[in-house]
Enzyme design. Structure first.
Site, mmCIF file in Angstrom:
data_model
loop_
_atom_site.group_PDB
_atom_site.id
_atom_site.type_symbol
_atom_site.label_atom_id
_atom_site.label_comp_id
_atom_site.label_asym_id
_atom_site.label_seq_id
_atom_site.Cartn_x
_atom_site.Cartn_y
_atom_site.Cartn_z
ATOM 1 N N ASP A 140 0.840 -1.208 0.000
ATOM 2 C CA ASP A 140 0.000 0.000 0.000
ATOM 3 C C ASP A 140 0.873 1.255 0.000
ATOM 4 O O ASP A 140 1.760 1.409 0.838
ATOM 5 C CB ASP A 140 -0.877 -0.039 1.262
ATOM 6 C CG ASP A 140 -1.995 0.968 1.250
ATOM 7 O OD1 ASP A 140 -1.889 1.992 0.549
ATOM 8 O OD2 ASP A 140 -2.986 0.744 1.970
ATOM 9 N N HIS A 167 -0.361 4.538 0.074
ATOM 10 C CA HIS A 167 -1.049 5.768 0.518
ATOM 11 C C HIS A 167 -0.280 6.430 1.649
ATOM 12 O O HIS A 167 -0.307 5.961 2.791
ATOM 13 C CB HIS A 167 -2.479 5.454 0.944
ATOM 14 C CG HIS A 167 -3.358 5.096 -0.206
ATOM 15 N ND1 HIS A 167 -3.518 3.809 -0.638
ATOM 16 C CD2 HIS A 167 -4.101 5.867 -1.037
ATOM 17 C CE1 HIS A 167 -4.338 3.789 -1.678
ATOM 18 N NE2 HIS A 167 -4.709 5.026 -1.953
HETATM 19 C C1 B12 Z 1 -5.005 10.136 -2.559
HETATM 20 C C2 B12 Z 1 -5.394 8.715 -2.919
HETATM 21 C C3 B12 Z 1 -4.513 7.995 -3.712
HETATM 22 C C4 B12 Z 1 -3.163 8.519 -4.145
HETATM 23 C C5 B12 Z 1 -2.181 8.197 -3.016
HETATM 24 C C6 B12 Z 1 -0.927 9.036 -3.058
HETATM 25 C C7 B12 Z 1 -0.083 8.718 -1.908
HETATM 26 N N1 B12 Z 1 1.098 8.252 -2.167
HETATM 27 O O1 B12 Z 1 -0.484 8.854 -0.772
HETATM 28 C C8 B12 Z 1 -2.931 7.661 -5.416
HETATM 29 C C9 B12 Z 1 -3.579 8.361 -6.585
HETATM 30 C C10 B12 Z 1 -1.499 7.369 -5.762
HETATM 31 C C11 B12 Z 1 -3.735 6.427 -5.051
HETATM 32 C C12 B12 Z 1 -3.471 5.166 -5.547
HETATM 33 C C13 B12 Z 1 -4.282 4.070 -5.292
HETATM 34 N N2 B12 Z 1 -5.425 4.032 -4.611
HETATM 35 CO CO1 B12 Z 1 -6.081 5.520 -3.585
HETATM 36 N N3 B12 Z 1 -6.981 6.913 -2.736
HETATM 37 C C14 B12 Z 1 -6.646 8.169 -2.468
HETATM 38 C C15 B12 Z 1 -7.816 8.887 -1.767
HETATM 39 C C16 B12 Z 1 -8.569 9.707 -2.799
HETATM 40 C C17 B12 Z 1 -7.440 9.793 -0.595
HETATM 41 C C18 B12 Z 1 -6.531 9.153 0.436
HETATM 42 C C19 B12 Z 1 -6.024 10.250 1.338
HETATM 43 O O2 B12 Z 1 -4.920 10.715 1.165
HETATM 44 N N4 B12 Z 1 -6.889 10.719 2.259
HETATM 45 C C20 B12 Z 1 -6.547 11.740 3.211
HETATM 46 C C21 B12 Z 1 -5.954 11.096 4.472
HETATM 47 C C22 B12 Z 1 -5.689 12.188 5.491
HETATM 48 O O3 B12 Z 1 -6.925 10.197 4.981
HETATM 49 P P1 B12 Z 1 -6.695 8.599 5.080
HETATM 50 O O4 B12 Z 1 -5.705 8.156 4.076
HETATM 51 O O5 B12 Z 1 -8.028 7.946 5.063
HETATM 52 O O6 B12 Z 1 -6.053 8.389 6.529
HETATM 53 C C23 B12 Z 1 -6.786 8.755 7.688
HETATM 54 C C24 B12 Z 1 -7.737 7.688 8.221
HETATM 55 O O7 B12 Z 1 -7.933 6.583 7.371
HETATM 56 C C25 B12 Z 1 -7.225 7.284 9.572
HETATM 57 N N5 B12 Z 1 -6.363 6.111 9.660
HETATM 58 C C26 B12 Z 1 -5.664 5.467 8.727
HETATM 59 N N6 B12 Z 1 -4.981 4.470 9.270
HETATM 60 C C27 B12 Z 1 -5.206 4.468 10.576
HETATM 61 C C28 B12 Z 1 -4.757 3.679 11.606
HETATM 62 C C29 B12 Z 1 -5.179 3.927 12.913
HETATM 63 C C30 B12 Z 1 -4.707 3.058 13.997
HETATM 64 C C31 B12 Z 1 -6.070 5.005 13.167
HETATM 65 C C32 B12 Z 1 -6.536 5.283 14.541
HETATM 66 C C33 B12 Z 1 -6.536 5.795 12.135
HETATM 67 C C34 B12 Z 1 -6.097 5.524 10.848
HETATM 68 O O8 B12 Z 1 -6.466 8.414 9.958
HETATM 69 C C35 B12 Z 1 -5.809 8.985 8.805
HETATM 70 C C36 B12 Z 1 -5.517 10.433 9.036
HETATM 71 O O9 B12 Z 1 -6.717 11.158 9.223
HETATM 72 C C37 B12 Z 1 -8.659 7.668 -1.255
HETATM 73 C C38 B12 Z 1 -10.177 7.894 -1.170
HETATM 74 C C39 B12 Z 1 -10.601 8.931 -0.193
HETATM 75 N N7 B12 Z 1 -10.346 8.794 1.101
HETATM 76 O O10 B12 Z 1 -11.186 9.891 -0.609
HETATM 77 C C40 B12 Z 1 -8.352 6.598 -2.287
HETATM 78 C C41 B12 Z 1 -8.399 5.112 -1.925
HETATM 79 C C42 B12 Z 1 -7.834 4.905 -0.538
HETATM 80 N N8 B12 Z 1 -7.518 4.481 -2.922
HETATM 81 C C43 B12 Z 1 -7.917 3.312 -3.301
HETATM 82 C C44 B12 Z 1 -7.247 2.472 -4.239
HETATM 83 C C45 B12 Z 1 -7.915 1.148 -4.561
HETATM 84 C C46 B12 Z 1 -6.046 2.841 -4.832
HETATM 85 C C47 B12 Z 1 -5.280 2.054 -5.872
HETATM 86 C C48 B12 Z 1 -5.173 0.554 -5.700
HETATM 87 C C49 B12 Z 1 -5.779 2.398 -7.283
HETATM 88 C C50 B12 Z 1 -7.149 1.979 -7.585
HETATM 89 N N9 B12 Z 1 -7.445 0.711 -7.831
HETATM 90 O O11 B12 Z 1 -8.021 2.834 -7.650
HETATM 91 C C51 B12 Z 1 -3.898 2.727 -5.768
HETATM 92 C C52 B12 Z 1 -3.041 2.105 -4.691
HETATM 93 C C53 B12 Z 1 -1.794 1.512 -5.169
HETATM 94 C C54 B12 Z 1 -0.994 1.050 -3.991
HETATM 95 N N10 B12 Z 1 0.045 0.321 -4.283
HETATM 96 O O12 B12 Z 1 -1.268 1.311 -2.855
HETATM 97 C C55 B12 Z 1 -9.220 2.936 -2.678
HETATM 98 C C56 B12 Z 1 -9.187 1.839 -1.638
HETATM 99 C C57 B12 Z 1 -10.386 0.937 -1.865
HETATM 100 C C58 B12 Z 1 -10.860 0.095 -0.787
HETATM 101 N N11 B12 Z 1 -10.235 0.019 0.381
HETATM 102 O O13 B12 Z 1 -11.905 -0.521 -1.036
HETATM 103 C C59 B12 Z 1 -9.746 4.344 -2.164
HETATM 104 C C60 B12 Z 1 -10.636 4.275 -0.923
HETATM 105 C C61 B12 Z 1 -10.533 4.966 -3.340
HETATM 106 C C62 B12 Z 1 -11.710 4.150 -3.785
HETATM 107 N N12 B12 Z 1 -12.898 4.395 -3.271
HETATM 108 O O14 B12 Z 1 -11.549 3.298 -4.636
HETATM 109 N N13 B12 Z 1 -4.731 6.728 -4.173
#
Ligand code: B12
Ligand code: B12
Lengths: 482, 145, 482, 145
Positions: free
Chosen positions: D17, D19
């Site tokens: 992953d 992200h």
């Molecule tokens: C930006 C993004 C990308 C960027 C990432 C760039 C980078 N290097 O970071 C790019 C474009 C490269 C990308 C690629 C991919 N992505 Co992407 N991405 C996103 C997106 C739009 C936003 C993620 C983000 O940055 N959010 C902002 C941060 C602050 O929030 P967060 O990541 O959720 O983290 C927070 C919480 O989750 C929580 N949290 C996380 N972990 C933990 C652990 C604990 C203990 C706690 C308490 C809290 C916690 O706290 C964090 C901080 O607030 C999400 C969808 C969304 N959320 O809108 C999809 C998403 C995560 N991606 C997804 C996917 C599938 C991929 C890809 C496989 C491509 C694809 N098939 O579409 C690839 C991944 C390849 C790989 N090897 O990993 C999916 C995951 C699907 C699923 N789980 O069912 C999502 C949900 C989009 C979707 N709906 O399809 N992605």
């Protein structure tokens, strides 16, 4: 028929008679009502909310909502306030009440109680009376407006204003021509003079009331000049009766430039005309209506139309936006669908909040100048027809087709005007009937339509109008040959 | 297209309903489709529909209701037709017939129970509706003959 | 490490080795593949679709979609083709395949079969092999593109191109820095030179392949200059290997002016650099990505973000738009949610189809000039660092922080750059690390951020970056103090 | 805030992953909240997490998985911890843990069954998570003492 200020004392006989219109009329106590208004918390005052919106560069979100039973209606509004985060709240009145058919409204209330689902398309405020309405005012935390479509809204205004509503939508033209079949303009002008005078009375007593002419008219391909001209006239009529807080409306047309230009022209020209008529002490704001014509049935597409409207409202710096719902094409929305419309709109207006898209470039200026000169043609003609009296002018202008609302049901509307989109989706005039436009303006419209005809390789004709009416609900802006 | 004079139909929007855009379209559409349309416009009562049908010897009455009060406004329409000696007239109804969004099958059943021959949702394809109308009118003529 | 054209004969040893990477590699037959491509109907050719889009002023809609099993994947794509009316189709590759972990992908396929729901986040094309992939090409009626995020995509390209895919996303920088942790740029540049040369070979043989560098990078507050500079470099690298159909990408930033200006600058500057490098025989188009950062969880709000992106793409006259879904924040979308995103987008781009919003006013020109001069600073530095070789320049520039992608996971990225929105939501640089900008450019960014700090009465600081990252998912564009 | 040296925690994104945005935020947030954060960044294997926890004497491992393969990547994590003599470490996991949109209760149950102590959806309030973490760490210390 003239538009001078009504004498309050003389109006009392008429008021007594109006209050007899339905038993609930008896409960109206003006003095008590004024005191009630003056004791309202600031957060429930509509004119105040509009001032804040203007000062702080906000777009207030307002849904439409009304169900027949009081408790259900309160539940609905509270949901829109909390889950929908509406800034200001409506109470949308049912269609029987709009036609003063209170007996039928009563039957609708009974049937809704019996069948356990709503059979009326709005809240029958007259039947519920002052106390019933006041329950609503007391239950919600936001300013409340009566939204309806009532040619004769005298009793409705008496009851809802007495109950503590602080804004009242409508006007003599905009709540007659699109909403009624055979109400003479003389009558609706007289009845709305009453409503405006009543609002003006509250205002005089220190209980400010916001008034909002209904800008979108039939909601269907209205050329901006027609809506703007009517809005300015209704504004003038309201100011003459002592109204001070005024919100003029515009319904989204769909072409970005035209929508921005029309909002800009409306604000500028309204100020000009109001000042020229000697008014200084008023507060003018604008409300933008998301697309008011036929919506797509598909919810995803409906969301898109909602979002686009929200974007234009934000860029046009409207003080308020009336929000549609993803169920628009299907029926009165559930509270959930209504809140969804609000949330989608909120996302957009907040994202665009501080963005300034300069709109003083040529295309925008050209369109805005065009609208202003069209509006001037219309208003000059009304003024002349009325020999210096707006009210008289309106009656004569409609009779002669100098004012004419496309697709309106009223027999007092000539119905000779047919709008049509040009190649870029600007709403132009296909048939301008007797609208008093210069040859130059007429030619410009015609040229733009011919341009479209060439692009579509078919002649300019009625089929295009039909296609345009369906267009947005079918996923496009301009109609295409089937 | 059939030979002979065009079938006459009465068109209007029932009750206190002011939605005039669809009515404008239906008028133009059915006229183009070869019917003789008597358009009563908006805010038409049951008796006005029946008067017009009697006067014009119409084969069908096309009722629109968009604003949600269709359930109330249309109740007893067939009974009233029978009372006034128009039992055999075709009754069509279409639009946003009830308040809110209820499954169309339910709405259709409700209006059929009220005596309407055909019930249409707002998204109906008008060509299909016109074809049905023509067929129904002709079947009724055969039945009578 | 240099970016001259690979000799095809010399490449054959490497190809043999690459094809050994997984048993399915054996099935690649180049001659047969070329013949297959040349026999593809026009409607399935990606480069052709991009030409038509440009010629006819269309925005093509493309979803993202990929599930582990072939039949399910075909069902999904067909649904998006019919119910979603997608113009061009994707096959999104799962994340194990992206890391060349084919054994784990195989396990994901097995588990998905066993548990009867998808356990992989995409389609494992290498495991399914040429025949499996060709089933897809045969089952759908639109051009197909491989969308992934694979630093070493040699085997993936061999298999999917042999299967009849006519477009391949990615590039040496854009599919390494945001997608990998410890892949040296030397390696990804070499591996992507292979991919580009392979595409160029097909092209030479009369089987046109479209190539699309991944513009949005980490999708999170990327300053336009960084994305554009990298896109132009990857374009140059691809052209050098014989690619002719090139689509450069841009991810929505959220400020309308900046987004329009960036798209405009990208098109103009790419042409400039490509021509200056001596390329004439290429076809350049642009793809706009709807907001690529964190989405709101609420579906109504997600629809709003989708619609706003669609509007900007239409106004920017992108040839293609990559569509998000109302489930974005929640997980891989169902086919229904995916089609909803497409339909909402379609409604907007169709409504805006023929609208021209003139963007040559001052604010737009200023921003577009700024982006171009920033891009020039970056590209000049890369060129100098590489002593006239782009590939070498990229490696050195990243090592020295002259190129630096915000929030990227790669250890080969300095990670000293932090973006931040200014008061109008333009993406600016809070920390510009070692980016080779003039003092003038640096000052301009700083001033705009100070302006925001004054408006928000808090100092410019890291908290603002955090707030900005969450902002859109919380319903606004700019972050606000919690 | 507690007295004494800050609790040490290990943070990372598991599997293949990439992200990295959420990881950047979590690092900054837990550091600000008074923890000593060992951040392994993205693409971390189970053994890398465990190595780091042993080396830093961490009280908790915070695993992120965003990309959907969480189910596969996290399987057997607790078992591996026990094998390597880290049976008592707190295991937290958060993000978009499975492919697609499944009810959170179901996801939570699944990951708890795998031996995770707490499971978080992406929209979690980080302040609340930090409070839980502190409480859990202190409870575990008491239990041990
Ligand atoms: C930006 C993004 C990308 C960027 C990432 C760039 C980078 N290097 O970071 C790019 C474009 C490269 C990308 C690629 C991919 N992505 Co992407 N991405 C996103 C997106 C739009 C936003 C993620 C983000 O940055 N959010 C902002 C941060 C602050 O929030 P967060 O990541 O959720 O983290 C927070 C919480 O989750 C929580 N949290 C996380 N972990 C933990 C652990 C604990 C203990 C706690 C308490 C809290 C916690 O706290 C964090 C901080 O607030 C999400 C969808 C969304 N959320 O809108 C999809 C998403 C995560 N991606 C997804 C996917 C599938 C991929 C890809 C496989 C491509 C694809 N098939 O579409 C690839 C991944 C390849 C790989 N090897 O990993 C999916 C995951 C699907 C699923 N789980 O069912 C999502 C949900 C989009 C979707 N709906 O399809 N992605
Ligand atoms: C434009 C409009 C208005 C305009 C009307 C202007 C005018 N004079 O015509 C204004 C703004 C004035 C207005 C007012 C009101 N409206 Co209105 N309006 C609409 C809107 C947006 C479009 C209607 C339209 O013109 N469509 C285009 C035409 C071409 O389509 P159509 O009307 O559906 O007609 C076609 C079909 O229905 C079908 N059809 C119709 N009848 C028949 C009959 C037969 C036999 C056949 C075969 C076919 C057929 O063929 C027609 C032609 O294609 C609709 C929602 C929508 N559809 O998006 C709401 C809508 C109809 N309005 C509605 C309501 C409730 C009202 C109000 C009561 C205000 C309120 N509470 O919101 C008032 C009505 C007051 C009154 N006395 O009637 C509701 C009805 C709710 C319900 N049934 O549950 C709707 C559905 C909006 C909503 N979701 O709440 N409205």
């Amino acid at each position: 028929m003239s538009s001078t200020r009504l004498d309050w004392e003389e109006m009392q006989t008429e008021r007594e008679q109006v209050l007899q219109g339905w038993p609930t009329g008896n409960a109206v106590r003006l003095e008590e009502a004024v005191a009630y208004h003056r004791a309202l918390p600031v957060g429930k005052r509509f004119p105040q909310a509009m001032r804040v919106a203007q000062a702080e560069n906000l777009v207030l979100l307002q849904p439409r909502a009304g169900v027949p039973l009081i408790d259900e209606h309160i539940k609905l509004l509270k949901y829109l306030e909390t889950e929908g985060e509406a800034d200001v709240l409506p109470t949308t009145i049912d269609a029987y009440t709009r036609q003063n058919r209170y007996t039928e409204a009563a039957r609708g209330i009974e049937m809704s109680l019996a069948e356990r689902h709503a059979l009326l398309n709005g809240f029958p405020a007259v039947n519920h009376g002052v106390d019933g309405c006041r329950k609503i005012v007391e239950s919600v935390g936001r300013p409340l407006q009566v939204r309806h479509g009532t040619p004769d809204a005298r009793l409705l205004a008496e009851i809802t204003l007495a109950a503590g509503f602080t804004s009242f939508e409508g006007g003599a033209i905009s709540y007659n021509i699109p909403y009624a079949k055979d109400v003479p303009l003389e009558k609706s002008i007289r009845d709305w003079r009453y409503v405006d005078r009543l609002a003006g009375f509250y205002e005089d007593q220190g209980a400010a009331i916001n008034r909002e002419p209904f800008g979108p008219l039939t909601g269907t391909l209205i050329p901006p000049c027609i809506g703007n001209a009517i809005g300015i006239i209704e504004g003038l009529l309201a100011l003459q009766q002592g109204v001070k807080s005024l919100t003029l409306g515009y319904g989204q047309g769909g072409n970005l430039i035209q929508d921005l230009a029309a909002m800009h022209a409306l604000r500028e020209q309204a100020h000009e005309y109001f000042r020229a008529a000697g008014f200084v002490d008023f507060h003018l704001t604008l409300v933008f209506h998301q697309w008011m014509g036929g919506f797509p049935e598909d919810e995803a597409k409906a969301f898109a139309v909602i979002a686009l409207g929200a974007a234009v409202a934000a860029l046009a710096k409207a003080e308020k936006i009336i929000v549609k719902t993803p169920y628009e094409a299907l029926g009165i929305p559930t509270k959930e669908a209504n809140a969804q419309g609000l949330r989608a709109t909120r996302q957009i207006v907040t994202m665009l909040q501080d963005q300034v898209v300069r709109t003083d470039h040529e295309a925008m200026r050209r369109e805005s100048d065009l609208i202003k000169s069209e509006v001037k043609c219309l208003l000059d003609a009304v003024w002349q027809a009325g020999e210096g009296d707006w009210a008289r002018g309106v009656v004569r202008a409609f009779a002669d087709g100098l004012l004419d609302v496309p697709f309106a049901p009223s027999i007092y509307n000539r119905g000779r005007v047919l709008p049509m989109r040009d190649n870029e989706g600007f709403i132009r005039l296909f048939r301008s009937g007797a609208l008093p436009f210069s040859a130059e303006i007429r030619d410009y419209h015609r040229e733009r339509l011919e341009e479209r005809a060439r692009a579509e390789r078919r002649p300019v004709g009625f089929q295009m109008v039909t296609d345009d009416i369906y267009a947005i609900s079918k996923g496009r802006l301009k109609g295409r040959p089937r | 297209m059939t030979a002979g004079p065009p079938h006459c139909i009465v068109l209007g929007v029932i009750g206190a309903d002011c939605h005039s855009v669809g009515n404008t379209i239906l008028d133009a559409f059915f006229t183009d489709a070869g019917f003789k349309v008597v358009n009563l416009g908006v805010m038409v009562s049951q008796d006005e529909f029946i008067d017009a049908a009697i006067e014009s010897d119409a084969k069908a009455i096309l009722v629109s209701s968009l604003y949600g009060h269709g359930e109330i406004d249309c109740a007893g329409f067939r009974g009233r037709c029978i009372e006034r000696g128009l039992g055999g007239v075709l009754l069509y109804v279409g639009g946003n017939l009830v308040v809110g969004r209820r499954p169309f099958a339910e709405v259709e059943a409700k209006f059929k129970a009220m005596g309407f021959d055909r019930v249409f949702p707002p998204g109906v394809d008008l060509d299909a509706a016109a074809a049905l109308l023509r067929a129904d009118i002709e079947e009724a003529a055969h039945a009578r003959a």
